[in-house]
Design an enzyme around this catalytic site. Structure first.
Site, mmCIF file in Angstrom:
data_model
loop_
_atom_site.group_PDB
_atom_site.id
_atom_site.type_symbol
_atom_site.label_atom_id
_atom_site.label_comp_id
_atom_site.label_asym_id
_atom_site.label_seq_id
_atom_site.Cartn_x
_atom_site.Cartn_y
_atom_site.Cartn_z
ATOM 1 N N ASP A 72 0.829 -1.210 0.000
ATOM 2 C CA ASP A 72 0.000 0.000 0.000
ATOM 3 C C ASP A 72 0.863 1.260 0.000
ATOM 4 O O ASP A 72 1.931 1.289 0.611
ATOM 5 C CB ASP A 72 -0.897 -0.025 1.245
ATOM 6 C CG ASP A 72 -2.078 0.910 1.128
ATOM 7 O OD1 ASP A 72 -2.290 1.484 0.040
ATOM 8 O OD2 ASP A 72 -2.796 1.083 2.126
ATOM 9 N N GLY A 120 0.141 5.287 -4.581
ATOM 10 C CA GLY A 120 -0.479 6.537 -5.020
ATOM 11 C C GLY A 120 -0.015 7.739 -4.219
ATOM 12 O O GLY A 120 0.295 8.795 -4.782
ATOM 13 N N ASN A 157 -10.170 -3.436 -7.030
ATOM 14 C CA ASN A 157 -9.333 -2.557 -7.855
ATOM 15 C C ASN A 157 -9.860 -2.376 -9.272
ATOM 16 O O ASN A 157 -9.464 -1.428 -9.970
ATOM 17 C CB ASN A 157 -7.896 -3.086 -7.919
ATOM 18 C CG ASN A 157 -7.117 -2.893 -6.638
ATOM 19 O OD1 ASN A 157 -6.150 -3.598 -6.366
ATOM 20 N ND2 ASN A 157 -7.538 -1.923 -5.811
#
Length: 247
Positions: free
Chosen positions: A21, A24, A69
């Site tokens: 994770d 982004g 996703n």
């Protein structure tokens, strides 16, 4: 002192699962697109596999793409699939040199045909490698996995291939995607989030959970070793008392 030297090689987790994770946020922090973060996460993948193999971990499972996703922007999904194909092709030589056996779990048929074919080819070419099993969770959701297992077991009961009264935990284990893997001993999640996000729910029933604020593209071998050291400092009782463990 080298963190690796602090690890007791007789007590390493057999199976480590990682929720990768923070790609982004890492990219956003650099003023770049999310795809830039995904592309720069490959070093973390390589170093985690290498670290796991070096200490003798039998299996490492990476949450590469969840069923949820698919809801991301089409451009990002397409870029992720292209990255998957290119990474598998580029890393095949390394997998062979380091005896990494590649495996995949999830609804693989939902992936683009080229991704399916590339994945199948790499799995076939690495099937005899025996140092560590790398499992990629792709289009994976634990609830979907459990539902599918229940359906398959139910069919066998209806067809009188399986006695209802003989269904036990082993029966369910044998109908999961991970039937050929040990249960998860340690789950690592990066980026500071503290959720398991529909990942290996059955298999992580007794796993130790380790959360780190490090964003996935920055994750390196030393961070992996931190997780292992933390794991080895915990007392795993499996429902017993501390006194029973030490007897």
């Amino acid at each position: 002192m080298d963190k690796k030297l602090r690890i007791d090689l007789q007590r390493v987790p057999k199976h480590v699962a990682i929720i990768m994770d923070g790609n982004g946020r890492w990219a956003k922090g650099k003023g770049m697109s999310r795809v830039f973060g995904h592309r720069n996460a490959l070093t973390a993948v390589r170093q985690s596999i290498e670290a796991a193999a070096e200490i003798g971990t039998e299996a490492i499972t990476l949450y590469a793409f969840s069923t949820e996703n698919w809801n991301r922007p089409a451009g990002e999904v397409k870029a992720l699939m292209t990255l998957l194909i290119n990474s598998l092709n580029n890393e095949l030589k390394t997998f062979q040199e380091n005896q990494v056996k590649v495996n995949a779990i999830g609804n693989i048929k939902s992936l683009p045909e080229k991704a399916q074919n590339t994945l199948a080819s790499v799995i076939e070419k690495t099937k005899n490698n025996d140092r560590i099993v790398l499992t990629l969770a792709l289009s994976y959701g634990a609830r979907e996995e459990i539902v599918n297992a229940i359906k398959n077991i139910s069919k066998k009961v209806v067809n009188k291939e399986l006695d209802l009264e003989k269904i036990d935990e082993n029966t369910i284990n044998n109908h999961l995607y991970t039937f050929n893997l040990p249960n998860v001993d340690l789950m690592i999640r990066t980026s500071g989030e503290k959720r398991i996000s529909n990942f290996l729910l059955w298999q992580m029933a007794y796993a130790e959970l380790y959360f780190t604020d490090v964003l996935w593209p920055d994750f390196r071998q030393e961070h992996f070793y931190d997780a292992i050291i933390d794991y080895q400092n915990r007392e795993r009782r499996f429902g017993k008392t501390s006194e029973q463990i030490t007897e």
